[in-house]
Write a protein that holds these residues in place. Sequence first.
Motif, PDB file in Angstrom:
ATOM      1  N   ILE A  58       0.537  -1.518   0.209  1.00  0.00           N
ATOM      2  CA  ILE A  58       0.287   0.012   0.197  1.00  0.00           C
ATOM      3  C   ILE A  58       1.072   0.550  -0.157  1.00  0.00           C
ATOM      4  O   ILE A  58       1.328   0.993   1.081  1.00  0.00           O
ATOM      5  CB  ILE A  58      -1.060  -0.140   0.990  1.00  0.00           C
ATOM      6  CG1 ILE A  58      -1.864  -0.550   1.074  1.00  0.00           C
ATOM      7  CG2 ILE A  58      -1.462   0.989   1.571  1.00  0.00           C
ATOM      8  CD1 ILE A  58      -3.212  -0.766   2.182  1.00  0.00           C
ATOM      9  N   VAL A  59       0.603   2.458  -0.808  1.00  0.00           N
ATOM     10  CA  VAL A  59       1.857   3.274  -1.289  1.00  0.00           C
ATOM     11  C   VAL A  59       0.901   4.643  -1.582  1.00  0.00           C
ATOM     12  O   VAL A  59      -0.617   4.806  -1.685  1.00  0.00           O
ATOM     13  CB  VAL A  59       2.231   3.374  -2.608  1.00  0.00           C
ATOM     14  CG1 VAL A  59       3.455   2.136  -2.028  1.00  0.00           C
ATOM     15  CG2 VAL A  59       1.968   3.467  -3.776  1.00  0.00           C
ATOM     16  N   PHE A  60       1.248   5.244  -1.355  1.00  0.00           N
ATOM     17  CA  PHE A  60       0.333   6.699  -1.157  1.00  0.00           C
ATOM     18  C   PHE A  60       0.920   7.895  -2.546  1.00  0.00           C
ATOM     19  O   PHE A  60       1.961   8.609  -2.192  1.00  0.00           O
ATOM     20  CB  PHE A  60       0.379   7.591  -0.010  1.00  0.00           C
ATOM     21  CG  PHE A  60      -0.167   6.378   1.631  1.00  0.00           C
ATOM     22  CD1 PHE A  60      -2.078   6.028   1.557  1.00  0.00           C
ATOM     23  CD2 PHE A  60       0.747   6.118   2.394  1.00  0.00           C
ATOM     24  CE1 PHE A  60      -1.727   5.203   2.301  1.00  0.00           C
ATOM     25  CE2 PHE A  60       0.172   5.382   3.493  1.00  0.00           C
ATOM     26  CZ  PHE A  60      -1.116   4.438   3.627  1.00  0.00           C
ATOM     27  N   GLY A  61      -0.034   7.910  -3.476  1.00  0.00           N
ATOM     28  CA  GLY A  61       0.509   8.133  -4.831  1.00  0.00           C
ATOM     29  C   GLY A  61       1.046   7.433  -5.891  1.00  0.00           C
ATOM     30  O   GLY A  61       1.512   6.261  -5.609  1.00  0.00           O
ATOM     31  N   ALA A  62       0.749   8.548  -6.881  1.00  0.00           N
ATOM     32  CA  ALA A  62       0.971   7.177  -8.393  1.00  0.00           C
ATOM     33  C   ALA A  62       2.339   7.649  -8.723  1.00  0.00           C
ATOM     34  O   ALA A  62       2.617   6.565  -9.080  1.00  0.00           O
ATOM     35  CB  ALA A  62      -0.456   7.981  -8.939  1.00  0.00           C
ATOM     36  N   ALA A  63       3.114   8.585  -7.964  1.00  0.00           N
ATOM     37  CA  ALA A  63       4.820   8.356  -8.443  1.00  0.00           C
ATOM     38  C   ALA A  63       5.128   7.354  -7.584  1.00  0.00           C
ATOM     39  O   ALA A  63       6.113   6.885  -7.843  1.00  0.00           O
ATOM     40  CB  ALA A  63       4.932   9.807  -8.124  1.00  0.00           C
ATOM     41  N   ILE A  66      -1.471  -1.748  -3.928  1.00  0.00           N
ATOM     42  CA  ILE A  66      -1.994  -0.551  -4.263  1.00  0.00           C
ATOM     43  C   ILE A  66      -2.571   0.588  -4.075  1.00  0.00           C
ATOM     44  O   ILE A  66      -1.710   1.166  -2.340  1.00  0.00           O
ATOM     45  CB  ILE A  66      -3.100  -0.907  -3.351  1.00  0.00           C
ATOM     46  CG1 ILE A  66      -4.141  -2.446  -3.249  1.00  0.00           C
ATOM     47  CG2 ILE A  66      -4.999   0.071  -2.387  1.00  0.00           C
ATOM     48  CD1 ILE A  66      -4.928  -3.023  -2.229  1.00  0.00           C
ATOM     49  N   ALA A  67      -2.915   1.942  -4.443  1.00  0.00           N
ATOM     50  CA  ALA A  67      -2.101   3.070  -4.486  1.00  0.00           C
ATOM     51  C   ALA A  67      -3.588   4.056  -4.102  1.00  0.00           C
ATOM     52  O   ALA A  67      -4.523   3.762  -4.501  1.00  0.00           O
ATOM     53  CB  ALA A  67      -1.851   3.777  -6.171  1.00  0.00           C
ATOM     54  N   ILE A  93      11.585   9.224  -4.269  1.00  0.00           N
ATOM     55  CA  ILE A  93      12.615   8.044  -3.980  1.00  0.00           C
ATOM     56  C   ILE A  93      13.093   7.256  -5.127  1.00  0.00           C
ATOM     57  O   ILE A  93      11.353   6.953  -5.975  1.00  0.00           O
ATOM     58  CB  ILE A  93      11.756   6.995  -2.870  1.00  0.00           C
ATOM     59  CG1 ILE A  93      12.311   8.036  -1.837  1.00  0.00           C
ATOM     60  CG2 ILE A  93      13.465   6.051  -2.171  1.00  0.00           C
ATOM     61  CD1 ILE A  93      11.819   7.424  -0.495  1.00  0.00           C
ATOM     62  N   THR A  94      13.556   6.882  -6.368  1.00  0.00           N
ATOM     63  CA  THR A  94      14.196   6.356  -6.939  1.00  0.00           C
ATOM     64  C   THR A  94      13.336   4.607  -6.969  1.00  0.00           C
ATOM     65  O   THR A  94      13.510   4.029  -5.999  1.00  0.00           O
ATOM     66  CB  THR A  94      14.975   6.796  -7.897  1.00  0.00           C
ATOM     67  OG1 THR A  94      16.638   5.823  -6.956  1.00  0.00           O
ATOM     68  CG2 THR A  94      15.337   8.040  -8.281  1.00  0.00           C
ATOM     69  N   SER A  95      13.215   4.264  -8.392  1.00  0.00           N
ATOM     70  CA  SER A  95      12.521   2.669  -8.508  1.00  0.00           C
ATOM     71  C   SER A  95      13.379   2.177  -7.637  1.00  0.00           C
ATOM     72  O   SER A  95      13.892   1.160  -7.080  1.00  0.00           O
ATOM     73  CB  SER A  95      11.861   2.526  -9.249  1.00  0.00           C
ATOM     74  OG  SER A  95      13.954   2.551 -10.211  1.00  0.00           O
ATOM     75  N   GLU A  96      15.166   2.427  -8.200  1.00  0.00           N
ATOM     76  CA  GLU A  96      16.594   1.676  -7.781  1.00  0.00           C
ATOM     77  C   GLU A  96      16.228   1.812  -5.871  1.00  0.00           C
ATOM     78  O   GLU A  96      16.734   0.637  -5.877  1.00  0.00           O
ATOM     79  CB  GLU A  96      17.928   2.455  -8.533  1.00  0.00           C
ATOM     80  CG  GLU A  96      17.528   1.915  -9.974  1.00  0.00           C
ATOM     81  CD  GLU A  96      17.185   3.021 -10.494  1.00  0.00           C
ATOM     82  OE1 GLU A  96      16.579   4.012  -9.743  1.00  0.00           O
ATOM     83  OE2 GLU A  96      17.179   3.351 -11.610  1.00  0.00           O
ATOM     84  N   LYS A  97      17.065   2.435  -5.605  1.00  0.00           N
ATOM     85  CA  LYS A  97      16.402   3.512  -3.971  1.00  0.00           C
ATOM     86  C   LYS A  97      15.479   2.611  -3.559  1.00  0.00           C
ATOM     87  O   LYS A  97      15.444   1.544  -1.901  1.00  0.00           O
ATOM     88  CB  LYS A  97      16.268   4.338  -3.635  1.00  0.00           C
ATOM     89  CG  LYS A  97      17.772   5.025  -4.320  1.00  0.00           C
ATOM     90  CD  LYS A  97      18.006   6.827  -3.612  1.00  0.00           C
ATOM     91  CE  LYS A  97      20.120   6.775  -3.873  1.00  0.00           C
ATOM     92  NZ  LYS A  97      20.494   7.332  -5.397  1.00  0.00           N
ATOM     93  N   LEU A  98      14.122   2.560  -4.115  1.00  0.00           N
ATOM     94  CA  LEU A  98      12.997   1.972  -2.894  1.00  0.00           C
ATOM     95  C   LEU A  98      13.640   0.271  -2.839  1.00  0.00           C
ATOM     96  O   LEU A  98      12.907  -0.609  -2.367  1.00  0.00           O
ATOM     97  CB  LEU A  98      12.137   1.846  -3.789  1.00  0.00           C
ATOM     98  CG  LEU A  98      11.208   3.280  -4.222  1.00  0.00           C
ATOM     99  CD1 LEU A  98       9.889   3.360  -4.905  1.00  0.00           C
ATOM    100  CD2 LEU A  98      10.952   3.490  -2.853  1.00  0.00           C
ATOM    101  N   LYS A  99      13.939  -0.036  -4.714  1.00  0.00           N
ATOM    102  CA  LYS A  99      14.302  -1.615  -4.558  1.00  0.00           C
ATOM    103  C   LYS A  99      15.397  -2.056  -2.925  1.00  0.00           C
ATOM    104  O   LYS A  99      15.327  -3.262  -2.673  1.00  0.00           O
ATOM    105  CB  LYS A  99      15.071  -1.981  -5.851  1.00  0.00           C
ATOM    106  CG  LYS A  99      15.374  -3.270  -5.715  1.00  0.00           C
ATOM    107  CD  LYS A  99      15.924  -4.038  -7.303  1.00  0.00           C
ATOM    108  CE  LYS A  99      17.144  -2.528  -7.804  1.00  0.00           C
ATOM    109  NZ  LYS A  99      17.398  -3.681  -9.210  1.00  0.00           N
ATOM    110  N   VAL A 100      16.269  -0.953  -2.666  1.00  0.00           N
ATOM    111  CA  VAL A 100      16.784  -1.502  -2.282  1.00  0.00           C
ATOM    112  C   VAL A 100      16.987  -1.288  -0.298  1.00  0.00           C
ATOM    113  O   VAL A 100      16.458  -1.545   0.571  1.00  0.00           O
ATOM    114  CB  VAL A 100      18.254   0.028  -1.735  1.00  0.00           C
ATOM    115  CG1 VAL A 100      19.350  -0.493  -0.537  1.00  0.00           C
ATOM    116  CG2 VAL A 100      19.220  -0.468  -3.387  1.00  0.00           C
ATOM    117  N   LEU A 101      15.634  -0.333  -0.267  1.00  0.00           N
ATOM    118  CA  LEU A 101      14.888  -0.596   0.396  1.00  0.00           C
ATOM    119  C   LEU A 101      13.732  -1.516   0.790  1.00  0.00           C
ATOM    120  O   LEU A 101      14.067  -2.050   1.950  1.00  0.00           O
ATOM    121  CB  LEU A 101      14.076   0.659   0.912  1.00  0.00           C
ATOM    122  CG  LEU A 101      13.992   2.721   1.381  1.00  0.00           C
ATOM    123  CD1 LEU A 101      14.974   2.846   0.801  1.00  0.00           C
ATOM    124  CD2 LEU A 101      13.441   3.432   1.473  1.00  0.00           C
TER     125      LEU A 101
END
Length: 394
Positions: free
Chosen positions: A4-9, A30-31, A147-155
Amino acid sequence: MIHIVFGAATAGSLKQALREMKQDQVNEIIAFNDIYSIGPLLHLHEHEGQEKRIEWLRHVMSNEYGYFDDVVIDQHRMLQQIKEIKDGTRILIWTGFNAHEQIGLRYAIYLLKEKNIELSFINTTIAFDQLFNTNTRRMDIRHAGEITSEKLKVLYESKEHIHSVTKEKREKLQNEWLSFTKENHTLRIWQKGKTISVPEDEFDAYLVKMAKRLHQSEQEEKYIVTPRLIGEVIGHLEQYIGDDFIEYRIKSLIDQGIFDMKGRRTSMRYYSIKLTEFGQRFKKWVCCREFEDHPFVKIEGDYGGEPFHCGHCQCHLERDDVPINDTLFSKIWNWNIQYGRWFDEETDDLVPNGADMEKKFNQEGERITEEVKRAFSPAFQVEYSPSEYTQHFI
């Protein structure tokens, strides 16, 4: 796993991250495509409250390219997706230290209150800071959409930042959600570690301040294209409230005679603005209402610019916000340009005697602060915030 995230980005970046990890087939997103730092929350978990919020958003948001329509459709889709969640599902909520995502967290958990699920969350503000920020390079994110997708992956792969939500914690967050839905405010900010409601015109003076800055860099009589002012505000404002709300306040200031405009208000791209003579004199407060009632300046060394911050909200203050004479300002400026000279960026380490250099810098900062106190007393509270840079290396 459902995210679950908050925002389309955020949803788009996380989708890309999961695809790169080859987990997009076993993970669903789910956004909540909305900005919960703005707009009414009154009874939002009920149909009537949802309809009233949509009506408010219709008044505030642009529907150019069908953007508003998409948000409404996304809201209905999100509510249906929540209803379809099955018992036993594992859910991870992505949140952070900002009003938007903190409200979103509580809203999501309330909507899930009847579900027998395995619930966890990740605080992206903390995780990002610990994983990516260093003593020399720092990026403060306002929300997960930055946050970029690369950094989200690390998170996501750093499991130590994912925490389970206990039954007691769920109940606490649900009750906090109900408290928010009893209020009829339309603007919320993150301040001193919590979400607070503020008047809708909280940032009007800041808009005027940014417009004055742009006028100073251009010919005074020249109109400013509206997206440029909005971009300037977004670039400097530490709160996440979205560009639609900023434009909404610009239109309100036009109606109040603060701004003059030319063009059509159908879209921010189609009109330009400039401060009227009345608008040039407009100044409700510098950065927050507390500063207006109780001026509190913190002096803190920094790279470039004036070393003044609001002691209440930590916003950066400029010279025209602080009534300081040229002689004293020159002393402060010459002191501040010494900041950070105890660190060698090429070696990513302290220079020889770096700790002593910082100590002397702080001693001089304390001396100058005492001088500022005498100059500002009793109208202003003034404090010195010492540099603690070298402590990370010792």
